[in-house]
Design a protein around this motif. Structure first.
Motif, PDB file in Angstrom:
ATOM      1  N   LEU A   1       6.355   2.890  -3.598  1.00 17.81           N
ATOM      2  CA  LEU A   1       6.567   1.452  -3.730  1.00 17.81           C
ATOM      3  C   LEU A   1       5.283   0.631  -3.612  1.00 17.81           C
ATOM      4  CD1 LEU A   1       8.601  -0.822  -4.151  1.00 17.81           C
ATOM      5  CD2 LEU A   1       8.987  -0.861  -1.660  1.00 17.81           C
ATOM      6  N   PRO A   2       4.410   0.897  -2.629  1.00 19.00           N
ATOM      7  CA  PRO A   2       3.157   0.127  -2.549  1.00 19.00           C
ATOM      8  C   PRO A   2       2.313   0.238  -3.815  1.00 19.00           C
ATOM      9  CG  PRO A   2       3.510   1.326  -0.514  1.00 19.00           C
ATOM     10  CD  PRO A   2       4.530   1.822  -1.495  1.00 19.00           C
ATOM     11  N   HIS A   3       2.233   1.455  -4.400  1.00 14.46           N
ATOM     12  CA  HIS A   3       1.448   1.649  -5.621  1.00 14.46           C
ATOM     13  C   HIS A   3       2.029   0.828  -6.775  1.00 14.46           C
ATOM     14  CE1 HIS A   3      -0.311   4.624  -3.208  1.00 14.46           C
ATOM     15  NE2 HIS A   3       0.445   5.651  -3.537  1.00 14.46           N
ATOM     16  N   LEU A   4       3.357   0.809  -6.879  1.00 16.26           N
ATOM     17  CA  LEU A   4       4.008   0.050  -7.949  1.00 16.26           C
ATOM     18  C   LEU A   4       3.787  -1.453  -7.772  1.00 16.26           C
ATOM     19  CD1 LEU A   4       7.396   1.953  -8.431  1.00 16.26           C
ATOM     20  CD2 LEU A   4       5.533   1.748 -10.084  1.00 16.26           C
ATOM     21  N   LEU A   5       3.836  -1.930  -6.531  1.00 16.27           N
ATOM     22  CA  LEU A   5       3.601  -3.351  -6.257  1.00 16.27           C
ATOM     23  C   LEU A   5       2.191  -3.765  -6.672  1.00 16.27           C
ATOM     24  CD1 LEU A   5       5.283  -3.767  -2.738  1.00 16.27           C
ATOM     25  CD2 LEU A   5       6.090  -4.693  -4.914  1.00 16.27           C
ATOM     26  N   VAL A   6       1.209  -2.919  -6.325  1.00 19.53           N
ATOM     27  CA  VAL A   6      -0.184  -3.195  -6.696  1.00 19.53           C
ATOM     28  C   VAL A   6      -0.353  -3.157  -8.206  1.00 19.53           C
ATOM     29  CG1 VAL A   6      -2.561  -2.350  -6.533  1.00 19.53           C
ATOM     30  CG2 VAL A   6      -1.121  -2.395  -4.495  1.00 19.53           C
TER      31      VAL A   6
ATOM     32  N   ASN B   1      -3.965  -6.355  -1.615  1.00 16.43           N
ATOM     33  CA  ASN B   1      -4.046  -4.887  -1.534  1.00 16.43           C
ATOM     34  C   ASN B   1      -3.984  -4.356  -0.100  1.00 16.43           C
ATOM     35  OD1 ASN B   1      -4.056  -4.516  -4.252  1.00 16.43           O
ATOM     36  ND2 ASN B   1      -6.091  -3.628  -4.378  1.00 16.43           N
ATOM     37  N   PRO B   2      -4.870  -4.833   0.811  1.00 15.20           N
ATOM     38  CA  PRO B   2      -4.802  -4.303   2.184  1.00 15.20           C
ATOM     39  C   PRO B   2      -3.505  -4.666   2.898  1.00 15.20           C
ATOM     40  CG  PRO B   2      -6.364  -6.135   2.032  1.00 15.20           C
ATOM     41  CD  PRO B   2      -5.990  -5.760   0.634  1.00 15.20           C
TER      42      PRO B   2
ATOM     43  N   LYS C   1       3.120  -1.405   4.159  1.00 15.23           N
ATOM     44  CA  LYS C   1       4.101  -0.542   3.490  1.00 15.23           C
ATOM     45  C   LYS C   1       3.853   0.949   3.685  1.00 15.23           C
ATOM     46  CE  LYS C   1       6.617  -3.802   1.596  1.00 15.23           C
ATOM     47  NZ  LYS C   1       8.049  -3.963   1.964  1.00 15.23           N
ATOM     48  N   MET C   2       2.605   1.335   3.950  1.00 13.89           N
ATOM     49  CA  MET C   2       2.314   2.757   4.171  1.00 13.89           C
ATOM     50  C   MET C   2       2.505   3.057   5.656  1.00 13.89           C
ATOM     51  SD  MET C   2       1.650   3.894   1.150  1.00 13.89           S
ATOM     52  CE  MET C   2       0.967   5.518   1.452  1.00 13.89           C
ATOM     53  N   LYS C   3       3.501   3.864   5.958  1.00 17.29           N
ATOM     54  CA  LYS C   3       3.924   4.091   7.346  1.00 17.29           C
ATOM     55  C   LYS C   3       2.789   4.596   8.229  1.00 17.29           C
ATOM     56  CE  LYS C   3       7.438   6.548  10.037  1.00 17.29           C
ATOM     57  NZ  LYS C   3       8.567   7.514   9.976  1.00 17.29           N
ATOM     58  N   GLU C   4       2.032   5.599   7.763  1.00 16.24           N
ATOM     59  CA  GLU C   4       0.971   6.191   8.581  1.00 16.24           C
ATOM     60  C   GLU C   4      -0.161   5.201   8.843  1.00 16.24           C
ATOM     61  OE1 GLU C   4       0.794   9.204  10.168  1.00 16.24           O
ATOM     62  OE2 GLU C   4       2.908   9.246   9.632  1.00 16.24           O
TER      63      GLU C   4
ATOM     64  N   HIS D   1      -1.349   3.389  12.597  1.00 16.45           N
ATOM     65  CA  HIS D   1      -2.704   3.325  13.153  1.00 16.45           C
ATOM     66  C   HIS D   1      -3.167   1.881  13.324  1.00 16.45           C
ATOM     67  CE1 HIS D   1      -3.645   7.597  13.207  1.00 16.45           C
ATOM     68  NE2 HIS D   1      -3.098   7.722  12.009  1.00 16.45           N
ATOM     69  N   LEU D   2      -2.776   1.006  12.422  1.00 11.84           N
ATOM     70  CA  LEU D   2      -3.107  -0.418  12.557  1.00 11.84           C
ATOM     71  C   LEU D   2      -2.468  -1.009  13.808  1.00 11.84           C
ATOM     72  CD1 LEU D   2      -2.830  -1.959   8.964  1.00 11.84           C
ATOM     73  CD2 LEU D   2      -4.805  -2.088  10.481  1.00 11.84           C
ATOM     74  N   LYS D   3      -1.204  -0.679  14.002  1.00 14.05           N
ATOM     75  CA  LYS D   3      -0.462  -1.167  15.164  1.00 14.05           C
ATOM     76  C   LYS D   3      -1.110  -0.686  16.461  1.00 14.05           C
ATOM     77  CE  LYS D   3       4.318  -1.579  16.770  1.00 14.05           C
ATOM     78  NZ  LYS D   3       5.721  -1.127  16.542  1.00 14.05           N
ATOM     79  N   ARG D   4      -1.527   0.578  16.462  1.00  6.91           N
ATOM     80  CA  ARG D   4      -2.182   1.149  17.633  1.00  6.91           C
ATOM     81  C   ARG D   4      -3.524   0.469  17.890  1.00  6.91           C
ATOM     82  NH1 ARG D   4      -3.011   7.311  16.995  1.00  6.91           N
ATOM     83  NH2 ARG D   4      -0.728   7.197  16.886  1.00  6.91           N
TER      84      ARG D   4
END
Length: 308
Positions: free
Chosen positions: A237-242, A283-284, A290-293, A297-300
């Motif tokens: 989904l993120p790739h399609l949105l971009v 993009n970022p 949308k990218m879980k992984e 890491h961002l949340k952490r």
């Protein structure tokens, strides 16, 4: 502006009341540039630092965000200088160089999105063959081609334009893009054909390839379990949105040159800003949320900052 200066320099005429709002424009665009640098760099650093993200999918995402950084850096410094200058001018050679970088990196974006679609296709549709197909050497080759191939394609048109005579020195825009063609005295058939071939190879063909791969993915996942469909949606989904976002903005850019006399200056400015402002910022956000992984890491990262 004397005759010699006219031969050498081009005036940007796409700004709207820049004399009146120069400082407001500068603050907004400078803030946007800092946000673009920080947001894209943060995710790139997360991917580089965390070994768990050293997979082809995340490496291609990092390359895409680096491409956005380069793309913005080719435009923003000159744009910020223009806001504070009495005259918004650029040398013809400088204009050609900016246009070369602008379209090379835009083409690289489509190439990288195509590679990312192929990576997802192999991962989902041919999981057993994935380690042998998407090897480190293959990933490196794709990354090298993503920047070298578009540069070679765009350089041909840039070289053909280098010695062409100009009859108009006022560019109806704020950056050097395809509207430069309207400054030349004579339209070259060879250049038009070359431009069409490059356009088809850099936009429609990659888009068709991406749509084909995601159609195959959709067919495979439809026959699979709910868990497989969920994981496919999370990564695709993120790739399609971009892709949708960038394809629409690229269409606007092409239309700018074709509708020169029919587009009001305010609308033209708004459309140009969409290309240089919205896309590098979105993009970022798309990949970060949308990218879980990556989101984990961002949340952490931000949780640790709050604790400190």
């Amino acid at each position: 502006m004397d005759n010699e200066l006219n031969v050498t320099y081009i005036t940007f005429d796409g700004h709207v009341e820049v004399q009146k709002y120069r400082y407001l424009y500068f603050v907004i665009m400078f803030t946007a540039y800092i946000l673009i640098i920080c947001s894209n760099s943060t995710i790139v650093c997360i991917i580089v630092i965390n070994k768990s993200l050293h997979e082809p999918m995340y490496i291609f995402i990092a390359a895409l965000l680096i491409n956005s950084l380069l793309y913005s850096t080719a435009i923003y410094p000159k744009l910020l200088i223009d806001f504070l200058s009495e005259k918004q001018i650029i040398s013809y050679s400088g204009c050609l160089f900016q246009g070369f970088i602008y379209y090379t990196l835009a083409s690289s974006e489509f190439f990288l999105l195509s590679v990312m679609a192929y990576d997802r296709y192999v991962s989902i549709c041919k999981p057993l063959k994935y380690p042998t197909i998407m090897r480190k050497t293959t990933v490196k080759m794709f990354l090298i081609l993503a920047w070298i191939l578009p540069a070679c394609q765009i350089s041909g048109g840039t070289l053909l334009n280098a010695n062409r005579k100009l009859c108009n020195f006022i560019l109806k825009g704020i950056i050097c893009n395809s509207t430069v063609q309207n400054l030349h005295c004579v339209s070259l058939t060879v250049l038009n054909i070359y431009g069409l071939v490059v356009l088809v190879s850099t936009v429609p063909l990659p888009v068709l390839f991406i749509l084909f791969t995601y159609t195959r993915i959709l067919i495979i996942t439809y026959r699979s379990s709910r868990e497989v469909r969920r994981k496919a949606a999370q990564t695709c989904l993120p790739h399609l949105l971009v892709l949708i976002n960038f394809s629409c903005l690229t269409t606007f850019d092409v239309l700018l040159a074709r509708l020169e006399t029919n587009v009001p200056k305010t609308v033209r400015l708004f459309m140009s800003l969409q290309m240089i402002l919205y896309h590098p910022l979105s993009n970022p956000i798309i990949y970060g949320l949308k990218m879980k992984e990556i989101y984990k890491h961002l949340k952490r990262l931000f949780s640790e900052d709050k604790l400190n």
